[in-house]
Write a protein that holds these residues in place. Structure first.
Motif, short mmCIF file in Angstrom:
data_model
loop_
_atom_site.label_atom_id
_atom_site.label_comp_id
_atom_site.label_asym_id
_atom_site.label_seq_id
_atom_site.Cartn_x
_atom_site.Cartn_y
_atom_site.Cartn_z
N ALA A 153 0.83 -1.20 0.00
CA ALA A 153 0.00 0.00 0.00
C ALA A 153 0.87 1.25 0.00
O ALA A 153 2.10 1.19 0.21
N ASP A 154 0.23 2.39 -0.23
CA ASP A 154 0.90 3.69 -0.22
C ASP A 154 2.05 3.75 -1.22
O ASP A 154 3.04 4.47 -1.01
N ALA A 155 1.91 3.03 -2.31
CA ALA A 155 2.91 3.03 -3.39
C ALA A 155 2.30 3.76 -4.57
O ALA A 155 1.49 3.19 -5.31
N TYR A 156 2.67 5.03 -4.73
CA TYR A 156 2.03 5.88 -5.73
C TYR A 156 3.05 6.49 -6.68
O TYR A 156 4.24 6.59 -6.35
N SER A 157 2.56 6.89 -7.86
CA SER A 157 3.45 7.47 -8.87
C SER A 157 3.01 8.85 -9.32
O SER A 157 3.69 9.49 -10.12
N TRP A 158 1.85 9.31 -8.83
CA TRP A 158 1.35 10.64 -9.19
C TRP A 158 0.66 11.28 -7.99
O TRP A 158 -0.03 10.60 -7.24
N TRP A 159 0.88 12.60 -7.88
CA TRP A 159 0.26 13.38 -6.81
C TRP A 159 -0.24 14.68 -7.41
O TRP A 159 0.42 15.27 -8.27
N SER A 160 -1.39 15.15 -6.96
CA SER A 160 -1.91 16.42 -7.45
C SER A 160 -1.03 17.56 -6.94
O SER A 160 -0.22 17.37 -6.03
N ASN A 161 -1.22 18.73 -7.53
CA ASN A 161 -0.42 19.89 -7.14
C ASN A 161 -1.01 20.66 -5.98
O ASN A 161 -0.53 21.76 -5.65
N MET A 162 -2.03 20.11 -5.34
CA MET A 162 -2.59 20.75 -4.15
C MET A 162 -1.54 20.80 -3.05
O MET A 162 -0.66 19.93 -2.97
N PRO A 163 -1.60 21.80 -2.16
CA PRO A 163 -0.58 21.96 -1.12
C PRO A 163 -0.42 20.72 -0.25
O PRO A 163 -1.41 20.13 0.20
N LYS A 164 0.82 20.32 -0.05
CA LYS A 164 1.23 19.26 0.87
C LYS A 164 0.68 17.88 0.52
O LYS A 164 0.81 16.94 1.30
N VAL A 165 0.10 17.73 -0.67
CA VAL A 165 -0.43 16.42 -1.07
C VAL A 165 0.69 15.40 -1.23
O VAL A 165 0.60 14.27 -0.73
N ARG A 166 1.74 15.80 -1.91
CA ARG A 166 2.85 14.85 -2.08
C ARG A 166 3.59 14.63 -0.77
O ARG A 166 4.02 13.51 -0.48
N GLU A 167 3.72 15.68 -0.01
CA GLU A 167 4.38 15.58 1.29
C GLU A 167 3.68 14.55 2.18
O GLU A 167 4.33 13.79 2.92
N ARG A 168 2.35 14.50 2.09
CA ARG A 168 1.58 13.54 2.88
C ARG A 168 1.33 12.24 2.14
O ARG A 168 0.65 11.34 2.65
N ASN A 169 1.87 12.13 0.94
CA ASN A 169 1.75 10.94 0.09
C ASN A 169 0.29 10.57 -0.17
O ASN A 169 -0.11 9.41 -0.08
N VAL A 170 -0.50 11.57 -0.53
CA VAL A 170 -1.89 11.33 -0.94
C VAL A 170 -1.86 11.20 -2.46
O VAL A 170 -2.05 12.17 -3.19
#
Length: 252
Positions: free
Chosen positions: A194-211
């Motif tokens: 789980a939590d294995a992702y390859s794309w994140w939206s440009n919304m604030p802190k989305v990638r930082e939180r691995n959403v």
């Protein structure tokens, strides 16, 4: 053999954010990129003659497009699906001695699903194209396929159930492709990760939180399973809203 795939979301921008450092460090045998967003003559990448370069530019400027950098000279190259042409530059097929490599940037259904019908029809064409190749020799497919196949492949499955990239129709097309004789190589090795992702939206802190979402793939003809050595997602690599995905094949 090492293969890398990365949706760079504009290759010129990505080059300014460390693309070349990653490219050089990985030293892949075949490196595929999607969403290059440029035209012929707008960029020049010097790899000291180590790589053949193949580009499929979209007609529309600053949009879509794919490219492949390969140390192994292909037997043939096709730009498109049934015809040797693709106005949005979405497909590049390189034929090698023992397999076909297909680099793809699958159309997005758009936020309001305005392009969903087009997307689904395109998926059928693409699947039939791959099945035709697979009758000749094994196939490796890589790229941004714009769908999170299972609930494990995105952070918020419940909240995205009918959103672009996670509609039942799009997910079913991926199921149909896998059932046609292909394997999702990452899930082959890591079925429950789980939590294995390859794309994140440009919304604030989305990638930082691995959403994120896992929408970038390496698929392989099922009969290539004995050759599969490992697969990984390089989520720590920045430079795009996507990160690179990697496939390793055994040489024996």
């Amino acid at each position: 053999m090492k293969l890398v795939s990365w949706n760079v979301n504009g290759l010129r921008a990505c080059v300014n954010k460390g693309f070349q450092n990653y490219f050089d460090a990985e030293d892949a045998d075949i490196f595929c990129v999607q969403e290059i967003k440029l035209q012929e003559g707008q960029i020049e990448l010097d790899h000291n003659g180590r790589y053949e370069q193949y580009w499929n530019y979209a007609e529309k400027k600053g949009y879509s497009g794919t490219a492949v950098f390969t140390k192994i000279k292909p037997i043939s190259v096709r730009y498109g699906l049934e015809e040797d042409y693709e106005p949005e530059g979405r497909v590049l097929t390189l034929e090698y001695e023992s397999f076909y490599l297909v680099n793809v940037y699958t159309p997005n259904a758009k936020r309001d699903l305005a392009r969903l019908d087009y997307r689904l029809a395109w998926e059928d064409r693409f699947r039939h194209y791959l099945m035709g190749l697979d009758k000749l020799k094994p196939v490796l497919v890589c790229g941004d396929m714009n769908v999170a196949h299972q609930e494990i492949d995105l952070k918020n499955a419940k909240g995205n159930r009918n959103n672009s990239g996670f509609t039942p129709e799009e997910r079913e097309k991926m199921t149909q492709l896998l059932e046609a004789g292909f394997v999702d190589t990452f899930r082959y090795f890591y079925p429950d990760k789980a939590d294995a992702y390859s794309w994140w939206s440009n919304m604030p802190k989305v990638r930082e939180r691995n959403v994120g979402w896992r929408i970038d793939y390496f698929l392989a003809s099922s009969r290539l399973k004995p050759k599969l050595a490992d697969a990984r997602i390089d989520a720590h690599i920045m430079g795009s809203d996507h990160c690179p995905v990697v496939l390793l094949l055994s040489d024996d």
